[in-house]
Design an enzyme around this catalytic site. Sequence first.
Site, PDB file in Angstrom:
ATOM      1  N   LYS A  46     -45.828  25.156 -39.363  1.00  0.00           N
ATOM      2  CA  LYS A  46     -45.558  26.320 -40.206  1.00  0.00           C
ATOM      3  C   LYS A  46     -46.009  26.070 -41.630  1.00  0.00           C
ATOM      4  CE  LYS A  46     -41.518  28.482 -38.729  1.00  0.00           C
ATOM      5  NZ  LYS A  46     -40.139  28.950 -38.964  1.00  0.00           N
ATOM      6  N   GLU A  89     -43.802  17.638 -30.008  1.00  0.00           N
ATOM      7  CA  GLU A  89     -42.879  18.559 -30.688  1.00  0.00           C
ATOM      8  C   GLU A  89     -43.381  19.992 -30.577  1.00  0.00           C
ATOM      9  OE1 GLU A  89     -40.233  19.486 -31.525  1.00  0.00           O
ATOM     10  OE2 GLU A  89     -39.353  18.603 -33.308  1.00  0.00           O
ATOM     11  N   ASP A 112     -41.207  22.767 -39.144  1.00  0.00           N
ATOM     12  CA  ASP A 112     -40.837  23.747 -40.162  1.00  0.00           C
ATOM     13  C   ASP A 112     -40.693  22.995 -41.488  1.00  0.00           C
ATOM     14  OD1 ASP A 112     -39.841  25.819 -41.628  1.00  0.00           O
ATOM     15  OD2 ASP A 112     -38.190  26.321 -40.317  1.00  0.00           O
ATOM     16  N   ARG A 163     -36.855  31.889 -24.916  1.00  0.00           N
ATOM     17  CA  ARG A 163     -37.619  30.673 -24.610  1.00  0.00           C
ATOM     18  C   ARG A 163     -38.646  30.914 -23.504  1.00  0.00           C
ATOM     19  NH1 ARG A 163     -35.357  26.235 -27.244  1.00  0.00           N
ATOM     20  NH2 ARG A 163     -33.110  26.204 -27.445  1.00  0.00           N
ATOM     21  N   PHE A 221     -40.477  33.321 -38.472  1.00  0.00           N
ATOM     22  CA  PHE A 221     -39.653  32.744 -37.416  1.00  0.00           C
ATOM     23  C   PHE A 221     -40.241  33.153 -36.062  1.00  0.00           C
ATOM     24  CE2 PHE A 221     -36.170  31.957 -34.597  1.00  0.00           C
ATOM     25  CZ  PHE A 221     -35.679  30.770 -35.100  1.00  0.00           C
ATOM     26  N   VAL A 222     -40.674  32.192 -35.295  1.00  0.00           N
ATOM     27  CA  VAL A 222     -41.364  32.508 -34.040  1.00  0.00           C
ATOM     28  C   VAL A 222     -40.505  32.164 -32.822  1.00  0.00           C
ATOM     29  CG1 VAL A 222     -43.712  32.359 -34.943  1.00  0.00           C
ATOM     30  CG2 VAL A 222     -42.600  30.285 -34.112  1.00  0.00           C
TER      31      VAL A 222
END
Length: 194
Positions: free
Chosen positions: A146, A114, A118, A180, A167-168
């Site tokens: 996270k 993965e 989150d 991406r 938020f990355v």
Amino acid sequence: MNVYRIAEEDGEKILIYDNEKIKVLIDESSLKKRIKELGSMITSDYKDIVPVLVSVLRGSFIFLADICREIRIPVVFDFMAVSSYGNSKVSSGIVRITKDLEFSIEGREVLIIEDIIDSGRTLNYLVKNLKARNPRNIEICALLDKNVPRKTKNSVKYKGFDIPNKFVVGYGLDYAEKYRNIPFIGYIENEQYL
Ligand code: IMP
Ligand code: MG
């Protein structure tokens, strides 16, 4: 010009695109080093087994491509795609499979690859869903974890990095399908959309 631009600000590398500044959170060499370590751990843990690497599209495709070349045993690849319903900023916990595995995992050792955990809901759903198919064992390898409060914990055996609750983007991760293909993990400086 529709091109990512690399600049420097206060001695730090940043990427500028669409008037948005992306700051580096984890640079390319740190990613490479940690992924090499994870690959060696997986190699020694699975040395007599051919595990099925189950990767969750699309966010983990770059991580998968890099880590699989640090795993020095034969492996089988399979892919799933899921989508979360509801508000796009906060995962709803309702997950729909949009692409299922090609192979049976019955009796197999499954290693989920993965990109990021989150709320943990996507992974929870996946593990539950895959367990019902009677694999011998399921483990989780996640690049990023996270720092958010969670009701349910997944035990992640192979973890790349703990990251702050930001938020990355980059290294496979997107914001609205953008970013991406940035080679590092970064965050958008003005998180006005959050
Ligand atoms: P969860 O179900 O809340 O754990 O969300 C997991 C999924 O949401 C990940 O597999 C990503 O696709 C996406 N996601 C969560 N956080 C981020 C982020 O910071 N950047 C990009 N995608 C994210
Ligand atoms: Mg994902």
